[in-house]
Design an enzyme around this catalytic site. Structure first.
Site, PDB file in Angstrom:
ATOM      1  N   HIS A   1      -3.666  -5.774   1.274  1.00 46.70           N
ATOM      2  CA  HIS A   1      -3.256  -6.098   2.640  1.00 46.70           C
ATOM      3  C   HIS A   1      -3.697  -7.522   2.983  1.00 46.70           C
ATOM      4  O   HIS A   1      -4.635  -8.049   2.393  1.00 46.70           O
ATOM      5  CB  HIS A   1      -3.920  -5.147   3.639  1.00 46.70           C
ATOM      6  CG  HIS A   1      -3.433  -3.746   3.573  1.00 46.70           C
ATOM      7  ND1 HIS A   1      -2.229  -3.347   4.079  1.00 46.70           N
ATOM      8  CD2 HIS A   1      -4.023  -2.628   3.053  1.00 46.70           C
ATOM      9  CE1 HIS A   1      -2.080  -2.038   3.895  1.00 46.70           C
ATOM     10  NE2 HIS A   1      -3.153  -1.583   3.263  1.00 46.70           N
TER      11      HIS A   1
ATOM     12  N   CYS B   1       0.829  -1.202   0.000  1.00 46.79           N
ATOM     13  CA  CYS B   1       0.000   0.000   0.000  1.00 46.79           C
ATOM     14  C   CYS B   1       0.869   1.259   0.000  1.00 46.79           C
ATOM     15  O   CYS B   1       1.515   1.558  -0.999  1.00 46.79           O
ATOM     16  CB  CYS B   1      -0.955  -0.039   1.193  1.00 46.79           C
ATOM     17  SG  CYS B   1      -2.403   1.030   1.001  1.00 46.79           S
TER      18      CYS B   1
END
Length: 504
Positions: A450, A349
């Site tokens: 994630h 991310c």
């Protein structure tokens, strides 16, 4: 046990009750106590919901209803055996600087504010908090509410929505939790009683002393003293729960949980530079628990280990600020040298965004509008713009087809030639959407997904790529087993019958 069974029968008839757990300070164990009690009552057949009016955390998860809440409430929902909902944490503050935060209301971005400004804006958030609380009460038997910080912070009492302000508005009785491990627990509990105004103090009906080490009998007189001075019911002296490290981290990153588990002689060494705005750091937890992995969190000033097999740049709530910190701490040169030696780097991310050539913030989402150069290890650029993407996802890694399940929670889009080699393929509308990028030599990788390492298949594949042993851990099974042990631990040391009798 007659009375508790009668209470449970009444609760089972949907006469929903609630009980709030506040603390003498942060990190006294409120989150774990609520999680353990959620599992305990769920296993007794009650429909239970966790609730935290306001949470401050960069560690968030995506809910079943398409929003984001703090990871602690994600764990508590799991403990209660129910899907997580945005109404379990209606106000989430995600720090973006030393004094400012993004404000998420019922799962979606509502605005941002400096700390001083936020204090005056809290009153506007109370209706959403009470609405979410009412929704949960309408669908269950029992709501277990977690406070934030401490009610003794009387300087923050005006417009409070996290502790006594909520308890009074919703008429929810309170159990106060103190931490004996940090010392001064008698003064903390009695002192809280002393500084609260009379109406706030009247909301507290009992207390729990948490994290006792050694002979519990040595503190029996202390428990009596607190009860006599405060008039509160003594509900339990809870010993230290040694398995807490096996549960995902809650609201704040601590290097201690890595250092305590540091190992020698393992085949795989993973290094993680800990940046000031690290986010979604529970991505690392499954690796920490693997016996063949030595996970090293680098404190400020620590050099990157020369023998690291993998460097992970985790998520960030402030990508541009963390890029500056990474450079100031000397890690940029270490990471570049690591790649030149053939070492691998994975960006997750915000960490993925840092690996590119440029990060642009034209709208000033993270601060002043502009842009900064990235590390230049991937031929990609990122623009921080558009709505936040919040989604649970499944898919497979592009190179070897290993399946995964995880989630996305980010702002911005990343583009460039290296995205032609995506790291993962996300299942979407009957097809596959490429995500992430891989360098031409395969050493540098990034993705917006994630939770990769929480997936046993993915974790095993990563360990194999790094020359390690097959994954020895069934991560999701291990979490549930630990929650079961936590529930049993609390049942042994808390007067559950008396505590349930306080709920209304």
């Amino acid at each position: 046990m007659t009375r508790i069974r009668d209470d449970e029968r009444r609760l089972g008839d949907r006469t929903a009750r609630a009980l709030m757990f506040q603390g003498t300070g942060s990190d006294v164990g409120k989150s774990l106590i609520v999680a353990g009690l959620c599992r305990l009552f769920a296993d007794r057949g009650l429909s239970v919901r966790p609730f935290k009016p306001q949470n401050m955390s960069t560690n968030a998860g995506v809910t079943a209803d398409g929003g984001e809440i703090g990871r602690a409430q994600m764990l508590q929902a799991r403990a209660a055996r129910v899907p997580p909902s945005v109404h379990m944490n209606p106000v989430l503050l995600k720090p973006q600087s030393e004094t400012g935060a993004q404000i998420v209301v019922q799962g979606h971005v509502w605005g941002k504010a400096e700390a001083r400004d936020y204090q005056s804006r809290k009153a506007a958030l109370m209706p959403a908090v009470l609405e979410s609380f009412a929704r949960l009460k309408g669908e269950c038997d029992l709501v277990l509410v977690e406070g934030a910080g401490s009610p003794s912070e009387v300087n923050l009492r005006a417009n409070d929505i996290a502790n006594m302000g909520f308890a009074r508005a919703a008429d929810v009785p309170v159990v106060l939790v103190g931490d004996i491990d940090r010392g001064g627990v008698i003064a903390s509990l009695v002192g809280t009683s002393a500084v609260l105004d009379a109406e706030d103090a009247a909301m507290i009906r009992g207390f729990i002393v948490n994290k006792m080490r050694g002979d519990a009998g040595l503190f029996a007189e202390g428990m009596r003293f607190i009860a006599e001075r405060t008039g509160w019911a003594s509900l339990g002296l809870v010993p230290w729960f040694a398995d807490a490290h096996a549960l995902p981290p809650e609201d704040g990153f601590s290097r201690d949980w890595v250092r305590e588990g540091a190992k020698t002689g393992q085949r795989v060494r993973v290094a993680v530079p800990v940046l000031p705005h690290i986010a979604n750091f529970d991505d690392l937890d499954p690796l920490r628990l693997e016996p063949d992995v030595d996970l090293v969190a680098l404190a400020h000033g620590e050099p990157l280990p020369a023998d690291a097999d993998l460097v992970i740049l985790p998520g960030s709530k402030a990508t541009i600020a963390d890029l500056s910190a990474l450079r100031a701490l000397g890690w940029e040169a270490d990471i570049v040298a690591h790649v030149r030696r053939g070492g691998r780097v994975l960006g997750l991310c915000g960490g993925y965004q840092m690996l590119g050539r440029w990060v642009a913030d034209p709208a000033g989402i993270e601060g002043r509008p502009g842009g900064v150069p990235g590390l230049g290890l991937l031929d990609v650029e990122t623009e921080l713009s558009g709505d936040k993407r919040l989604a649970a996802v499944t898919g497979r890694t592009a190179a070897d087809g290993v399946p995964f399940s995880g989630y996305e929670i980010h702002i911005g889009r990343t583009f460039g030639s290296d995205t032609a080699r995506p790291l993962v393929l996300v299942h979407e509308d009957g097809s596959c959407r490429p995500d992430g990028a891989v360098s031409a030599d395969g050493c540098v990788m990034g993705t917006y997904v994630h939770g990769l390492f929480a997936d046993d298949c993915q974790r095993a594949a990563w360990l194999a790529r790094l020359g390690g042993k097959p994954a020895a851990l069934s991560y999701e099974t291990a979490i549930d087993a630990t929650l079961d042990r936590l529930a049993a631990h609390l049942a042994r040391h808390i007067d559950i019958e008396a505590m349930l009798g306080l709920a209304r």
